[in-house]
Each structure stands twice: as structure tokens, then as C-alpha cells.
Motif scaffolding. Sequence first.
Motif, PDB file in Angstrom:
ATOM      1  N   GLN A 276      40.243 -50.984 -14.662  1.00 22.85           N
ATOM      2  CA  GLN A 276      41.186 -50.782 -15.662  1.00 22.85           C
ATOM      3  C   GLN A 276      40.618 -49.766 -16.674  1.00 22.85           C
ATOM      4  O   GLN A 276      39.737 -49.855 -17.460  1.00 22.85           O
ATOM      5  N   MET A 277      41.387 -48.580 -16.593  1.00 21.27           N
ATOM      6  CA  MET A 277      40.911 -47.645 -17.379  1.00 21.27           C
ATOM      7  C   MET A 277      42.073 -46.616 -17.696  1.00 21.27           C
ATOM      8  O   MET A 277      42.796 -46.203 -16.713  1.00 21.27           O
ATOM      9  N   VAL A 278      42.557 -46.126 -18.778  1.00 23.77           N
ATOM     10  CA  VAL A 278      43.201 -44.950 -19.088  1.00 23.77           C
ATOM     11  C   VAL A 278      42.591 -43.763 -19.760  1.00 23.77           C
ATOM     12  O   VAL A 278      41.752 -43.940 -20.595  1.00 23.77           O
ATOM     13  N   LYS A 279      42.735 -42.493 -18.999  1.00 22.80           N
ATOM     14  CA  LYS A 279      41.644 -41.552 -19.451  1.00 22.80           C
ATOM     15  C   LYS A 279      42.538 -40.353 -19.430  1.00 22.80           C
ATOM     16  O   LYS A 279      43.204 -39.991 -18.504  1.00 22.80           O
ATOM     17  N   ASP A 280      42.390 -39.741 -20.730  1.00 30.19           N
ATOM     18  CA  ASP A 280      43.207 -38.137 -20.739  1.00 30.19           C
ATOM     19  C   ASP A 280      42.283 -37.156 -20.102  1.00 30.19           C
ATOM     20  O   ASP A 280      41.110 -37.068 -20.696  1.00 30.19           O
ATOM     21  N   LEU A 281      42.548 -36.322 -19.321  1.00 35.18           N
ATOM     22  CA  LEU A 281      41.939 -35.556 -18.563  1.00 35.18           C
ATOM     23  C   LEU A 281      41.611 -34.302 -19.453  1.00 35.18           C
ATOM     24  O   LEU A 281      40.859 -33.499 -19.204  1.00 35.18           O
ATOM     25  N   ARG A 282      42.371 -34.129 -20.665  1.00 38.78           N
ATOM     26  CA  ARG A 282      42.380 -32.899 -21.515  1.00 38.78           C
ATOM     27  C   ARG A 282      41.433 -33.233 -22.587  1.00 38.78           C
ATOM     28  O   ARG A 282      40.579 -32.186 -22.899  1.00 38.78           O
ATOM     29  N   THR A 283      41.244 -34.457 -22.987  1.00 36.65           N
ATOM     30  CA  THR A 283      40.398 -34.579 -24.177  1.00 36.65           C
ATOM     31  C   THR A 283      39.311 -35.634 -23.932  1.00 36.65           C
ATOM     32  O   THR A 283      38.597 -35.775 -24.677  1.00 36.65           O
ATOM     33  N   SER A 284      39.384 -36.333 -22.679  1.00 36.32           N
ATOM     34  CA  SER A 284      38.391 -37.317 -22.361  1.00 36.32           C
ATOM     35  C   SER A 284      38.415 -38.597 -23.090  1.00 36.32           C
ATOM     36  O   SER A 284      37.651 -39.277 -23.056  1.00 36.32           O
ATOM     37  N   ALA A 304      44.276 -37.163 -30.280  1.00 34.16           N
ATOM     38  CA  ALA A 304      43.144 -36.225 -29.888  1.00 34.16           C
ATOM     39  C   ALA A 304      43.543 -35.012 -29.056  1.00 34.16           C
ATOM     40  O   ALA A 304      43.187 -33.758 -29.375  1.00 34.16           O
ATOM     41  N   SER A 305      44.867 -35.026 -28.529  1.00 32.63           N
ATOM     42  CA  SER A 305      45.440 -33.961 -27.806  1.00 32.63           C
ATOM     43  C   SER A 305      46.020 -32.859 -29.005  1.00 32.63           C
ATOM     44  O   SER A 305      46.037 -31.825 -29.055  1.00 32.63           O
ATOM     45  N   LEU A 306      46.562 -33.392 -30.137  1.00 34.70           N
ATOM     46  CA  LEU A 306      47.123 -32.617 -31.275  1.00 34.70           C
ATOM     47  C   LEU A 306      45.628 -31.920 -31.875  1.00 34.70           C
ATOM     48  O   LEU A 306      45.914 -30.677 -31.966  1.00 34.70           O
ATOM     49  N   ALA A 307      44.846 -32.821 -32.086  1.00 32.16           N
ATOM     50  CA  ALA A 307      43.602 -31.928 -32.477  1.00 32.16           C
ATOM     51  C   ALA A 307      42.749 -30.954 -31.843  1.00 32.16           C
ATOM     52  O   ALA A 307      42.424 -30.066 -32.116  1.00 32.16           O
ATOM     53  N   SER A 308      42.917 -31.213 -30.392  1.00 34.32           N
ATOM     54  CA  SER A 308      42.442 -30.281 -29.509  1.00 34.32           C
ATOM     55  C   SER A 308      43.069 -29.064 -29.597  1.00 34.32           C
ATOM     56  O   SER A 308      42.922 -27.942 -29.396  1.00 34.32           O
TER      57      SER A 308
END
Length: 322
Positions: A276-284, A304-308
Motif C-alpha cells: 500500500q503506497m501512494v507516490k507522486d512521481l513529480r515530487t517523490s 509539495a507540487s505547488l512548492a515544486s
Amino acid sequence: MQERTRLEKQLGEVKAMTQGFDDALALIELGEAEGDDAIVAEAEKDLEAIRAKAEKMQIESLLSGEADANDCYLEVHAGAGGTEAQDWAEMLLRMYTRWAERHGYKVEWLEESQGEEAGLKSATVKITGHNAYGWLKTESGVHRLVRISPYDSQARRHTSFSSAWVYPVIDDSIDIVIEDKDLKIDTYRASGAGGQHVNRTDSAVRITHMPSGIVVQCQNDRSQHRNRDTAMNMLKARLYEAELQRREEAAAATEATKSDIGWGHQIRSYVLQPYQMVKDLRTSVESGNPTAVLDGDIDDFLEASLASKVGMTRDGDSAAAS
């Protein structure tokens, strides 16, 4: 005035936080000097509250784009895969609507195309609330789900794809400002049929809008003033139409950049099996609790995506400046 009010509010919050920080430090020095641990502990609690406030303000500072404060439209589309993908599209939309409800936003359903057996082929909702677009604007992309299929009699693991698309609600009220310096106004004698006064006076009006090159003219009234008013209204309508066409062309260009709903294009993976894992591939950014994420707990991913995105913009500006 709205921008001034917003900036004054932000400056006031920074000044209050700075004053609170200075007061807390002074209390700590006083407590240590007098050996009063209670005063020190109280001041440390104040510093912790200020730290939390600073983090919140840092995140809010990321929402400063032109349309960030707007309401937004959210579209969800199922990828290839029939019932599996359509069920995933419905789960994805539920995740966003639950997030919106948690934050006090209003959700209005605009369009819905049901799947053949379950789920959704597509759906569009309008999310209304301050900064709705700002928070969700980085969610556009393909979302991948891995799970044991409830629709597979052999209980095999399936991978499904659905896409989300977010765009701002634009106020289209006609408020066109035309500068006098941008206009070339000519008067001339009407050449067509129209009454004796029309033909004997320079009552016809031609207006050229220099920045756009749009030309309008009116000669249907013997009053030059009325012809000018009519021509100005025609010019405003032409400028409004041109703006609508520009927006449609921009939307079409954005639409053309949409990626296929499938492998290699996903922005986030939601794995329910074999782990079980959710991972954003842009921000890790990762979460080991996909149940909570699918129930709307996505703030960490949004922040995290906004900050990136802001970081990349600033780096690009710095590179351009150098």
C-alpha cells in the motif's frame, strides 16, 4: 482595491508574527534570568504556534498566480480498460470532492457520463471557493491505480488509468477599457442613401483601434455623436469577440498538450496491492495510507507540487536574468 486589501492583510500578519516572535524571545530571556521554567515553557509554546503560522503563510504565498483565487472546473476521464478504468475514474472524482468538502468548498455537478457496468466514463464538476484553482491546478494529469480487481472472478491484479483536468472559472463580464490614445477617429460625408442631412454633413464616423488594427464605422444617423457612440459599441463588441477567440485558441493549444491516459504519462501512482503506497512521481512525496488519500487527504501532495512548481519558476527566472 482588492489587491491592496490582500497585501495589507498579509503585511499585517507578518508584522504581528514578527512582534510575537520578539516577545517570545524576550519572555524566554526573562524566564531564564529569573529561573522561572513556567514562563520559558509558555514562551516556547508561543514560538511553536508562530512556527506553525509561518508554515501556513509560506504555503499560502504559493497561491499568488493571476487565477489562483478563482473557482475551478475539474474534469475526470476514464482511460482505456472498460469497467476497471471507469470505476477508478469514479474513485478519483470522489477523492477530489471529499477534499473539497473538507476545505469548505462547494461542489456542483455539471456533467456526468456513467460507465456501462460501474463507475464513470467522464464527469465535470465546478468547485467554488477561495483559491480552489490555486490548490488544484497542479493535479492535471494521469493517475494510475494498481489493485486486485473486484470485477475479476480470478482476483487478479489490474492496473488502471484515469486523468484529471483542472482549469479556472473566468469572469466573462464585459468590462473593456479603451484608451483614447489607441484610437484614430475619422469623420467623413456618408456616400450611401440616407436622408438629406446625412449626405450634406460629415456625420459618418470611422474608428481605428491602433493596437489591434480593428476598424469600425457607422453612418446610419445624421448625428455624428450618435454615430460615434454606435461605432464605439461596435468596437467593444469586436474587441470582446477577439478576446474570446484568443481564449479559445489558448484552450485548444492547452488541450493539444494533454498526454495519453496510459503508461509513461502518470503524475501519481496509487498502489493497493501487493503493498500500500501512494507516490507522486513529480515530487517523490509518498503516503503509506492510500485509504486516507482516496478519502480526500491529499494536502501533502498539493503543497509539495505547488512548492515544486514555484521553485522551478523562480529558478527559470533566475536563469533568464543571468
